[in-house]
Design an enzyme around this catalytic site. Structure first.
Site, PDB file in Angstrom:
ATOM      1  N   LYS A  72       1.203  12.929 -68.838  1.00  0.00           N
ATOM      2  CA  LYS A  72       0.304  13.414 -67.784  1.00  0.00           C
ATOM      3  C   LYS A  72      -0.809  14.248 -68.423  1.00  0.00           C
ATOM      4  CE  LYS A  72       0.545  15.865 -63.311  1.00  0.00           C
ATOM      5  NZ  LYS A  72       1.439  16.534 -62.347  1.00  0.00           N
ATOM      6  N   SER A 148       1.333  14.881 -57.591  1.00  0.00           N
ATOM      7  CA  SER A 148       0.141  14.740 -58.398  1.00  0.00           C
ATOM      8  C   SER A 148       0.335  13.874 -59.646  1.00  0.00           C
ATOM      9  CB  SER A 148      -0.356  16.116 -58.849  1.00  0.00           C
ATOM     10  OG  SER A 148       0.604  16.742 -59.683  1.00  0.00           O
ATOM     11  N   SER A 172       5.638  17.062 -57.491  1.00  0.00           N
ATOM     12  CA  SER A 172       4.717  16.120 -58.142  1.00  0.00           C
ATOM     13  C   SER A 172       5.338  15.123 -59.096  1.00  0.00           C
ATOM     14  CB  SER A 172       3.623  16.880 -58.879  1.00  0.00           C
ATOM     15  OG  SER A 172       2.651  17.270 -57.965  1.00  0.00           O
TER      16      SER A 172
HETATM   17  N1  GLN Z   1       1.747  18.492 -53.399  1.00  0.00           N
HETATM   18  C1  GLN Z   1       1.953  19.809 -53.896  1.00  0.00           C
HETATM   19  C2  GLN Z   1       0.634  20.524 -54.019  1.00  0.00           C
HETATM   20  O1  GLN Z   1      -0.335  19.948 -53.706  1.00  0.00           O
HETATM   21  C3  GLN Z   1       2.703  19.766 -55.188  1.00  0.00           C
HETATM   22  C4  GLN Z   1       1.873  19.521 -56.386  1.00  0.00           C
HETATM   23  C5  GLN Z   1       2.650  19.560 -57.670  1.00  0.00           C
HETATM   24  O2  GLN Z   1       3.883  19.526 -57.680  1.00  0.00           O
HETATM   25  N2  GLN Z   1       1.924  19.702 -58.765  1.00  0.00           N
HETATM   26  O3  GLN Z   1       0.573  21.632 -54.419  1.00  0.00           O
END
Ligand code: GLN
Length: 469
Positions: A72, A148, A172
């Site tokens: 990532k 994400s 994410s």
């Molecule tokens: N969807 C969550 C957010 O927008 C989690 C994002 C993540 O785990 N990086 O913060």
């Protein structure tokens, strides 16, 4: 089946039997990306020459010898760009060091390969917030891959590479794994060093693997887990062999279904899949009990105070001076900061910074941030009590299967609410995994298995039982 579509464990067997070489695998990954990633958009960049050179030097006696792993693009890999999916860092930052997870991968013989797309600075659940490119869901054309870590999930689901690393601050890893039909593990807070992961919410962030199989998840965890003097939150606890006992089954395990997770907001078919999975585990000897996590309804609000608060502080380093892109000819020093941030950050990142700055500002700190920390303690107690009764908890990963591309853009609240099932594990610090169930109308769906702090072995064993059917 192409090598890029093959599990790490199976590649390992073929490598050690001399049937294939590490170069064969890397060449296949490069060719899959070249021919098919134009349609998927999982990778932001990759460096074929470096990977081929590493493949030729691979030490096959090591646990991950010669295996390419996609990374990532918010994890630093020496000499690679690390954009965090942001225009702020695009073409403006090259990682000067390896994150600890990366040096551990290398020490285990793996080849960090390429950079996968993400919502900008990991903020979002669809990868549509990437400032750089769109990622499609290879398992569900026309639908988002989740986020994400959408690039990491799509790269595995699209058979571009056998496994990837993602990061999970509020779901994410697990949510895109569920939406793309792969296995995604968020280890316990502190199990894996975050040194070299670009921080989003420091009390929530964890690095973890996205893989084709549960065994691969365990294999990767074996190599990247452990204490790191460079991350004071990493736990000084022994790292067991997570592949051991994977097939021991669930007989005698006590598994909880939290009643607050099965309410009207959840798509009936998702609910049905989770309940069917629970029944199958029961048939294999697990005891299924209803449990209660009474503060569940406050989890989203709590997370969306704490995560932006921490983000607003963490992202203050992106000021146009120290990292990334700098505005040209600013009027003065203040304009240098504000113009650089205005041009560099996308709308979701700005929303989080404004939210976070607000909840931390004097006069509001106690009403929002402090109160959120208190509710976090209540949520933590809910889980502590639950784990006194059960070994693991079964839940949906998300209320619905992957939404259509574009359907939630401009409706942040809808996206925030869809994080309800994943964020508690981050608030509490415990571990969770998403393992694929039977798709719904052709769309992938995962089962989330939550375990207590350092309960990775139990949830992997349970996930393996689900996978084996
Ligand atoms: N969807 C969550 C957010 O927008 C989690 C994002 C993540 O785990 N990086 O913060």
């Amino acid at each position: 089946m192409s090598l890029a579509a093959t599990s790490l464990s199976s590649l390992r067997r073929q490598l050690t039997a001399g049937e294939i070489t590490a170069r064969d695998i890397v060449e296949d990954v490069i060719s899959q990306i070249t021919t098919r990633d134009g349609d998927i958009g999982a990778f932001l960049s990759h460096n074929p020459e470096a990977a081929l050179a590493a493949a030729d030097q691979a030490d096959l006696s090591l646990p991950l010898g010669g295996l390419p792993i996609g990374i990532k693009d918010n994890i630093n890999v020496l000499g690679d760009p690390c954009t965090c999916g942001s225009k702020f860092l695009k073409d403006a930052y090259t990682a000067p060091y390896d994150a600890t997870a990366i040096s551990k991968l290398r020490a285990a013989g793996a080849i960090p390969f390429g950079r996968t797309n993400l919502d900008e600075f990991a903020m979002g659940s669809s990868t549509e917030n990437s400032g750089l490119q769109i990622t499609h869901n290879p398992a569900a054309p026309g639908h988002i891959p989740g986020g994400s870590s959408g690039g990491s999930a799509a790269a595995v689901a699209g058979n571009l590479i056998p496994a990837t690393l993602g990061s999970d601050t509020g779901g994410s890893i697990r949510q895109p794994a569920s939406h793309c039909g792969v296995v995604g593990l968020k280890p316990s807070y502190g199990r894996i060093s975050r040194y070299g992961l670009v921080a989003f919410g420091s009390s929530l962030d964890q690095i973890g693997p996205l893989t084709h199989t549960v065994e691969d998840s365990a294999l990767l965890l074996n190599s990247i887990a452990g204490m790191d003097p460079r991350d004071s939150t990493s736990l000084n606890e022994p790292v067991p062999d997570y592949t051991e006992g994977l097939d021991a089954g669930v007989a005698g395990m006590k598994l909880g279904l939290p009643k607050e997770y099965f309410t009207d907001g959840i798509c009936p078919k998702v609910r049905e899949r989770v309940e069917t999975a629970a029944k199958k585990l029961e048939a294999q000897g697990a005891e299924i009990v209803e449990i209660s996590l009474p503060h569940t309804e406050y989890a989203v609000a709590t997370y969306y105070i704490i995560a932006p608060a921490e983000a607003s502080s963490n992202l203050s380093r992106f000021d146009g001076v120290r990292y990334g892109n700098r505005t040209e000819n600013p009027a003065d020093m203040l304009a240098l900061y504000t113009d650089s941030r205005e041009a560099g950050f996308g709308p979701e990142v700005k929303r989080r910074i404004i939210l976070g700055t607000y909840v931390l500002s004097s006069g509001y700190h106690d009403a929002y941030y402090l109160r959120a920390q208190k509710v976090r303690t209540l949520i933590r107690r809910d889980f502590q009590e639950a784990f006194e009764k059960v070994d693991a908890i079964l839940t949906p990963v998300a209320p619905e299967t992957a939404p259509k591309m574009g359907s939630a853009v401009g409706d942040p609240l809808k996206q925030f609410l869809a994080d309800i099932f994943t964020i508690s594990a981050n608030l509490v610090g415990n571990c969770g995994i998403s393992v694929p169930l039977e798709p719904i109308d052709g769309l992938p769906v995962g089962l989330q298995i939550l375990g207590p702090n350092l309960g990775e072995r139990e949830i992997l064993r349970c996930a393996r039982a689900v996978e084996a059917g």
